[in-house]
Scaffold this motif. Structure first.
Motif, PDB file in Angstrom:
ATOM      1  N   LEU A   1      10.800  11.433   8.241  1.00  0.00           N
ATOM      2  CA  LEU A   1      11.982  12.295   8.253  1.00  0.00           C
ATOM      3  C   LEU A   1      13.258  11.488   8.039  1.00  0.00           C
ATOM      4  CD1 LEU A   1      10.992  14.700  11.167  1.00  0.00           C
ATOM      5  CD2 LEU A   1      10.916  15.163   8.706  1.00  0.00           C
ATOM      6  N   ARG A   2      13.338  10.304   8.685  1.00  0.00           N
ATOM      7  CA  ARG A   2      14.507   9.437   8.487  1.00  0.00           C
ATOM      8  C   ARG A   2      14.574   8.928   7.053  1.00  0.00           C
ATOM      9  NH1 ARG A   2      13.023   7.651  13.591  1.00  0.00           N
ATOM     10  NH2 ARG A   2      11.917   5.865  12.720  1.00  0.00           N
ATOM     11  N   ALA A   3      13.415   8.565   6.487  1.00  0.00           N
ATOM     12  CA  ALA A   3      13.385   8.042   5.116  1.00  0.00           C
ATOM     13  C   ALA A   3      13.808   9.115   4.122  1.00  0.00           C
ATOM     14  CB  ALA A   3      11.986   7.523   4.780  1.00  0.00           C
ATOM     15  N   TRP A   4      13.350  10.343   4.305  1.00  0.00           N
ATOM     16  CA  TRP A   4      13.729  11.413   3.395  1.00  0.00           C
ATOM     17  C   TRP A   4      15.220  11.733   3.514  1.00  0.00           C
ATOM     18  CZ3 TRP A   4       8.840  14.230   5.261  1.00  0.00           C
ATOM     19  CH2 TRP A   4       7.752  13.832   4.481  1.00  0.00           C
ATOM     20  N   ALA A   5      15.755  11.667   4.736  1.00  0.00           N
ATOM     21  CA  ALA A   5      17.189  11.909   4.922  1.00  0.00           C
ATOM     22  C   ALA A   5      18.001  10.822   4.219  1.00  0.00           C
ATOM     23  CB  ALA A   5      17.529  11.957   6.410  1.00  0.00           C
ATOM     24  N   GLU A   6      17.573   9.571   4.343  1.00  0.00           N
ATOM     25  CA  GLU A   6      18.273   8.466   3.671  1.00  0.00           C
ATOM     26  C   GLU A   6      18.162   8.608   2.155  1.00  0.00           C
ATOM     27  OE1 GLU A   6      20.345   4.959   2.795  1.00  0.00           O
ATOM     28  OE2 GLU A   6      20.326   6.270   4.552  1.00  0.00           O
ATOM     29  N   ASN A   7      17.003   9.026   1.675  1.00  0.00           N
ATOM     30  CA  ASN A   7      16.820   9.210   0.239  1.00  0.00           C
ATOM     31  C   ASN A   7      17.740  10.318  -0.278  1.00  0.00           C
ATOM     32  OD1 ASN A   7      15.503   8.547  -2.214  1.00  0.00           O
ATOM     33  ND2 ASN A   7      14.271  10.392  -2.028  1.00  0.00           N
TER      34      ASN A   7
ATOM     35  N   SER B   1      -2.359   0.616  -8.645  1.00  0.00           N
ATOM     36  CA  SER B   1      -2.103  -0.564  -9.468  1.00  0.00           C
ATOM     37  C   SER B   1      -1.180  -1.534  -8.733  1.00  0.00           C
ATOM     38  CB  SER B   1      -1.479  -0.161 -10.799  1.00  0.00           C
ATOM     39  OG  SER B   1      -0.205   0.404 -10.583  1.00  0.00           O
ATOM     40  N   SER B   2      -1.258  -2.781  -9.117  1.00  0.00           N
ATOM     41  CA  SER B   2      -0.406  -3.789  -8.479  1.00  0.00           C
ATOM     42  C   SER B   2       1.041  -3.639  -8.909  1.00  0.00           C
ATOM     43  CB  SER B   2      -0.915  -5.188  -8.814  1.00  0.00           C
ATOM     44  OG  SER B   2      -0.873  -5.387 -10.214  1.00  0.00           O
ATOM     45  N   SER B   3       1.293  -2.999 -10.069  1.00  0.00           N
ATOM     46  CA  SER B   3       2.673  -2.841 -10.527  1.00  0.00           C
ATOM     47  C   SER B   3       3.441  -1.896  -9.614  1.00  0.00           C
ATOM     48  CB  SER B   3       2.709  -2.327 -11.965  1.00  0.00           C
ATOM     49  OG  SER B   3       2.098  -1.056 -12.039  1.00  0.00           O
ATOM     50  N   SER B   4       2.775  -0.856  -9.053  1.00  0.00           N
ATOM     51  CA  SER B   4       3.473   0.040  -8.143  1.00  0.00           C
ATOM     52  C   SER B   4       3.810  -0.672  -6.838  1.00  0.00           C
ATOM     53  CB  SER B   4       2.636   1.289  -7.874  1.00  0.00           C
ATOM     54  OG  SER B   4       1.437   0.932  -7.222  1.00  0.00           O
ATOM     55  N   THR B   5       2.975  -1.614  -6.414  1.00  0.00           N
ATOM     56  CA  THR B   5       3.238  -2.380  -5.208  1.00  0.00           C
ATOM     57  C   THR B   5       4.453  -3.276  -5.393  1.00  0.00           C
ATOM     58  OG1 THR B   5       0.880  -2.378  -4.766  1.00  0.00           O
ATOM     59  CG2 THR B   5       2.213  -3.930  -3.512  1.00  0.00           C
ATOM     60  N   VAL B   6       4.616  -3.830  -6.580  1.00  0.00           N
ATOM     61  CA  VAL B   6       5.753  -4.704  -6.856  1.00  0.00           C
ATOM     62  C   VAL B   6       7.055  -3.928  -6.752  1.00  0.00           C
ATOM     63  CG1 VAL B   6       6.856  -6.115  -8.629  1.00  0.00           C
ATOM     64  CG2 VAL B   6       4.399  -6.251  -8.295  1.00  0.00           C
ATOM     65  N   ILE B   7       7.074  -2.700  -7.262  1.00  0.00           N
ATOM     66  CA  ILE B   7       8.281  -1.885  -7.220  1.00  0.00           C
ATOM     67  C   ILE B   7       8.619  -1.528  -5.776  1.00  0.00           C
ATOM     68  CG2 ILE B   7       9.247   0.350  -7.863  1.00  0.00           C
ATOM     69  CD1 ILE B   7       7.561   0.194 -10.416  1.00  0.00           C
ATOM     70  N   VAL B   8       7.629  -1.172  -4.993  1.00  0.00           N
ATOM     71  CA  VAL B   8       7.850  -0.751  -3.611  1.00  0.00           C
ATOM     72  C   VAL B   8       8.342  -1.919  -2.766  1.00  0.00           C
ATOM     73  CG1 VAL B   8       6.678   0.087  -1.552  1.00  0.00           C
ATOM     74  CG2 VAL B   8       6.231   1.144  -3.751  1.00  0.00           C
ATOM     75  N   ASP B   9       7.829  -3.133  -3.015  1.00  0.00           N
ATOM     76  CA  ASP B   9       8.194  -4.280  -2.185  1.00  0.00           C
ATOM     77  C   ASP B   9       9.679  -4.608  -2.258  1.00  0.00           C
ATOM     78  OD1 ASP B   9       5.602  -4.503  -1.355  1.00  0.00           O
ATOM     79  OD2 ASP B   9       5.076  -6.063  -2.805  1.00  0.00           O
ATOM     80  N   GLY B  10      10.346  -4.259  -3.351  1.00  0.00           N
ATOM     81  CA  GLY B  10      11.761  -4.591  -3.510  1.00  0.00           C
ATOM     82  C   GLY B  10      12.675  -3.766  -2.626  1.00  0.00           C
ATOM     83  N   ASP B  11      12.280  -2.564  -2.249  1.00  0.00           N
ATOM     84  CA  ASP B  11      13.134  -1.668  -1.483  1.00  0.00           C
ATOM     85  C   ASP B  11      12.337  -1.114  -0.301  1.00  0.00           C
ATOM     86  OD1 ASP B  11      15.069   0.077  -0.605  1.00  0.00           O
ATOM     87  OD2 ASP B  11      14.961   1.414  -2.332  1.00  0.00           O
ATOM     88  N   PRO B  12      12.763  -1.400   0.926  1.00  0.00           N
ATOM     89  CA  PRO B  12      12.027  -0.902   2.090  1.00  0.00           C
ATOM     90  C   PRO B  12      11.978   0.625   2.149  1.00  0.00           C
ATOM     91  CG  PRO B  12      13.814  -2.373   2.774  1.00  0.00           C
ATOM     92  CD  PRO B  12      13.880  -2.246   1.297  1.00  0.00           C
ATOM     93  N   LEU B  13      13.014   1.297   1.648  1.00  0.00           N
ATOM     94  CA  LEU B  13      13.011   2.750   1.658  1.00  0.00           C
ATOM     95  C   LEU B  13      11.901   3.284   0.757  1.00  0.00           C
ATOM     96  CD1 LEU B  13      14.232   5.471   2.484  1.00  0.00           C
ATOM     97  CD2 LEU B  13      15.773   5.250   0.526  1.00  0.00           C
ATOM     98  N   ARG B  14      11.729   2.679  -0.403  1.00  0.00           N
ATOM     99  CA  ARG B  14      10.662   3.119  -1.306  1.00  0.00           C
ATOM    100  C   ARG B  14       9.289   2.870  -0.690  1.00  0.00           C
ATOM    101  NH1 ARG B  14      11.679   2.639  -7.555  1.00  0.00           N
ATOM    102  NH2 ARG B  14       9.759   3.814  -7.375  1.00  0.00           N
TER     103      ARG B  14
END
Length: 114
Positions: free
Chosen positions: A66-72, A33-46
Motif C-alpha cells: 500500500l505504501r509502495a503504490w501510494a509512492e508510485n 529473465s535476468s534483465s528484469s532483475t537488473v531494472i528492479v535492483d536500481g530502484d527500491p520502489l520498483r
C-alpha cells in the motif's frame, strides 16, 4: 468435391494437433529473465512493486504494498506540483489578407467556376 476433401483434411489436422497438445500438457512458465532483475535492483520502489505484483490478491492487504503504490502514484501524478505556464495555441490562424499572391477570397468565384 476437392473442397470437401480439403476441409476434412484441415479438421483432421486440427484434431491431431489438439490431441498432441493435450498429451504433452501445457509448457512450464518461463523463468523470470535476468534483465528484469537488473531494472528492479536500481530502484527500491520498483523492487517493492514487483514483490507486490507477485503477491497477487494478498498485495491489496499488505502494508508495504500500500505504501509502495501510494509512492508510485505520488511520483506519477506529482501531487502538489504547480502546472507549468502554457502559451495559448491558435487552432485556426488568420487567413492571409485579400490580395495576397496565390489567395482567393471566399466571395470571389474561382477561375474553374466560370
Amino acid at each position: 468435391m476437392a473442397a470437401r476433401i480439403a476441409a476434412m483434411a484441415f479438421v483432421m489436422l486440427a484434431i491431431a494437433v489438439t490431441a498432441v497438445q493435450i498429451k504433452h500438457g501445457d509448457p512450464k512458465p518461463a523463468a523470470p529473465s535476468s534483465s528484469s532483475t537488473v531494472i528492479v535492483d536500481g530502484d527500491p520502489l520498483r523492487a517493492e512493486l514487483s514483490r507486490c505484483q507477485l503477491l497477487g490478491e494478498a498485495g491489496a492487504h499488505d502494508a508495504g504494498c500500500l505504501r509502495a503504490w501510494a509512492e508510485n502514484r505520488r511520483r506519477f501524478l506529482r501531487l502538489g506540483a504547480q502546472p507549468s505556464e502554457r502559451s495559448p495555441v491558435q487552432m485556426f490562424p488568420n487567413p492571409p489578407p485579400n490580395g495576397a499572391p496565390g489567395t482567393v477570397s471566399a466571395d470571389q468565384p474561382k477561375s474553374e467556376d466560370k
